[in-house]
Design a protein around this motif. Structure first.
Motif, mmCIF file in Angstrom:
data_model
loop_
_atom_site.group_PDB
_atom_site.id
_atom_site.type_symbol
_atom_site.label_atom_id
_atom_site.label_comp_id
_atom_site.label_asym_id
_atom_site.label_seq_id
_atom_site.Cartn_x
_atom_site.Cartn_y
_atom_site.Cartn_z
ATOM 1 N N ARG A 155 0.825 -1.216 0.000
ATOM 2 C CA ARG A 155 0.000 0.000 0.000
ATOM 3 C C ARG A 155 0.856 1.263 0.000
ATOM 4 N NH1 ARG A 155 -3.002 -2.330 5.149
ATOM 5 N NH2 ARG A 155 -0.851 -2.994 5.430
ATOM 6 N N ASP A 159 0.932 4.195 -2.916
ATOM 7 C CA ASP A 159 0.706 5.610 -2.591
ATOM 8 C C ASP A 159 1.841 6.493 -3.109
ATOM 9 O OD1 ASP A 159 -1.767 5.693 -1.393
ATOM 10 O OD2 ASP A 159 -1.016 5.302 0.620
ATOM 11 N N SER A 181 -4.524 5.116 -0.839
ATOM 12 C CA SER A 181 -5.262 5.676 0.305
ATOM 13 C C SER A 181 -6.524 6.395 -0.168
ATOM 14 C CB SER A 181 -4.371 6.633 1.108
ATOM 15 O OG SER A 181 -3.297 5.935 1.695
ATOM 16 N N ARG A 465 3.159 -0.039 5.679
ATOM 17 C CA ARG A 465 1.849 0.204 6.279
ATOM 18 C C ARG A 465 1.542 -0.802 7.392
ATOM 19 N NH1 ARG A 465 2.247 4.618 4.772
ATOM 20 N NH2 ARG A 465 1.254 5.588 2.967
#
Length: 486
Positions: A155, A159, A181, A465
């Protein structure tokens, strides 16, 4: 510049539509993250767009040249001409027989970046990369001038590198602007909107059904009253008959009103409820409770393989009930530390009541002739309904629970073993790269399960994350020591 234009893409596998996409376009400025559940067809889509998988239906026009970073073991590694790039990626030499997974990943990235292409297609390019390798890749891609189409479960990486998400679900592509996100935020807005629409639908349907019931009851009462009056006054005059006709007319209006409401219910259609976010309440057997504030400690531990020293008088104390992350670059000894704990090597002390569950990196490499639920119930204090809730949160459908282990994919085996270890009779879990090979929904479910777990978890991960959201204590291995960072 339009690089790829696809129309009418249809791919079927074992009777299931893997891809069913009407139109798809990729431009030279696109930086896209391709997400979806395991088995959704993400890798298939990349190979179709590249021309590596032939199409039986549809047409693709390509106006550019693309470089492909495949998953590990997809193709043999290739020599890279840019020695400077190899140096930055910490690749000393090319030898498939002795290369680690991290080194092989780095080599494939270097090969992709060293070529002149209009775009890069990448399938899980961050697998096995340590933090240094991940940061280097992110910086390279930030300044890359071509198009990016990336499948990733990382993740943080998404991003940092993409500004658009393609969600592949049931063969269709849905486009969302922003990084991962922002995609999650939009998905949550959709879920809340769907929940509001569903509640409105349920309220209106219930209101109409209640009105139908009331009007039908009124009509039945009038019918019964009219029949009673008719029997009692069978010889009455026409005035009575006129009164009965009035009642009959009222009954007809009530029945017609009820029928109209039934039509209105049909016109409402069928609004589906939003997906239920399942959770599990972890509990621990009293016999497994630990009271030692530091159930695992190491005092001046030493370890070497041949001439290579891994640990030299390293000490640590792992606190009770903590979610502890162990970090460090590739090859510093993270997995070795776990194995030393499991083998209770010299210098390692464990609480006498410690019951350790271990999840290994290669946990998918096993075969057993057993059913899913039978496997899950072994060494487990939880009810079948609770096990089903955990499996559902990890992406298992109801029919999957009735399968045999032998027919599950590697990714499904990983998810199953993670669920099993979390529900097992343990008070300490050692988890080595638990997020590898998981799709994003399963990764988020794992994160929530780890946070809710009542025992102590010590885990190795390069997933930024996962570290940020789960770890409350971080130890880093550097210079042959185990140092508490937070």
């Amino acid at each position: 510049m339009l690089l790829i234009k696809a129309k009418g893409i249809h791919v079927e596998y074992t009777g299931r539509d893997v891809l069913d996409i009407e139109d798809l376009e990729l431009y030279d400025y696109d930086r896209i993250g391709l997400v979806g559940a395991n088995g959704a067809g993400k890798s298939t889509l990349l190979k179709v767009l590249l021309g590596d998988t032939p199409l039986t239906e549809g047409k693709i026009v390509r106006e550019g040249h693309f470089t492909y970073i495949p998953q590990l073991d997809d193709v043999a590694v290739e020599e890279v001409q840019s020695h400077a790039l190899m140096g930055k990626l910490k690749i000393d030499k090319v030898d498939e027989k002795i290369m680690s997974g991290g080194e092989e990943t780095r080599l494939k990235i270097a090969h992709a970046l060293s070529g002149a292409a209009h775009g890069i297609f990448a399938d899980e390019p961050t697998s096995h990369l340590d933090r240094d390798g991940l940061d280097f890749l992110i910086n390279q891609l930030k300044y890359y001038s071509g198009a990016l189409l990336i499948i990733s479960h990382d993740r943080y990486f998404l991003d940092q590198t993409v500004d658009k998400i393609w969600e592949l679900k049931e063969g269709k592509i849905t486009e969302y602007w922003g990084g991962y996100s922002e995609y999650l935020a939009q998905k949550e807005e959709e879920r809340q909107s769907q929940a509001a629409q569903y509640q409105q639908f349920i309220a209106e349907r219930d209101r109409l059904e209640k009105s139908i019931h009331e009007k039908q009851n009124q009509a039945r009462k009038m019918d019964q009253k009219a029949k009673g009056a008719s029997r009692k006054n069978s010889s009455d005059s026409g005035g009575r008959l006129s009164h009965q006709k009035t009642i009959g007319s009222k009954q007809k209006k009530l029945y017609n009103a009820a029928k109209n409401m039934e039509h209105r219910i049909e016109a409402l259609g069928n609004v589906t409820p939003p997906e239920v976010i399942r959770s599990v309440q972890f509990r621990q057997n009293k016999a497994l409770e630990l009271h030692n504030p530091f159930p695992i400690t190491g005092k001046e531990i030493c370890k070497k393989f041949g001439d290579k020293v891994i640990f030299e008088k390293a000490s640590f104390q792992f606190p009770l009930h903590a979610k502890i992350a162990v970090t460090g670059v590739n090859g510093t000894g993270k997995t070795t530390l776990f194995k030393m704990i499991l083998d209770r090597e010299d210098g390692i002390s464990l609480s006498p009541k410690a019951e350790i569950g271990y999840f290994a990196q290669d946990g998918y490499k096993f075969q057993r002739n057993q059913g899913v639920m039978e496997f899950m119930l072994e060494n487990c204090d939880y009810q079948v309904s609770e096990i089903r809730a955990v499996l559902a949160s990890m992406g298992f459908a109801q029919h999957d629970v009735r399968k045999e282990l032998a027919v599950l994919s590697g990714g499904e085996i990983i998810k199953l073993q993670l669920a099993k270890i979390l529900l097992g009779r343990y008070n300490i879990l050692l988890m080595d790269e638990p997020s590898n090979f998981l799709d994003l929904p399963a990764l988020e479910a794992l994160e929530n399960l780890m946070k809710s777990y009542t025992g102590t978890i010590i885990f190795i991960s390069h997933d930024v994350r996962l570290l940020e959201n789960v770890a409350d204590t971080v130890y880093q291995i550097e210079d042959k020591k185990i140092i508490r960072k937070a």
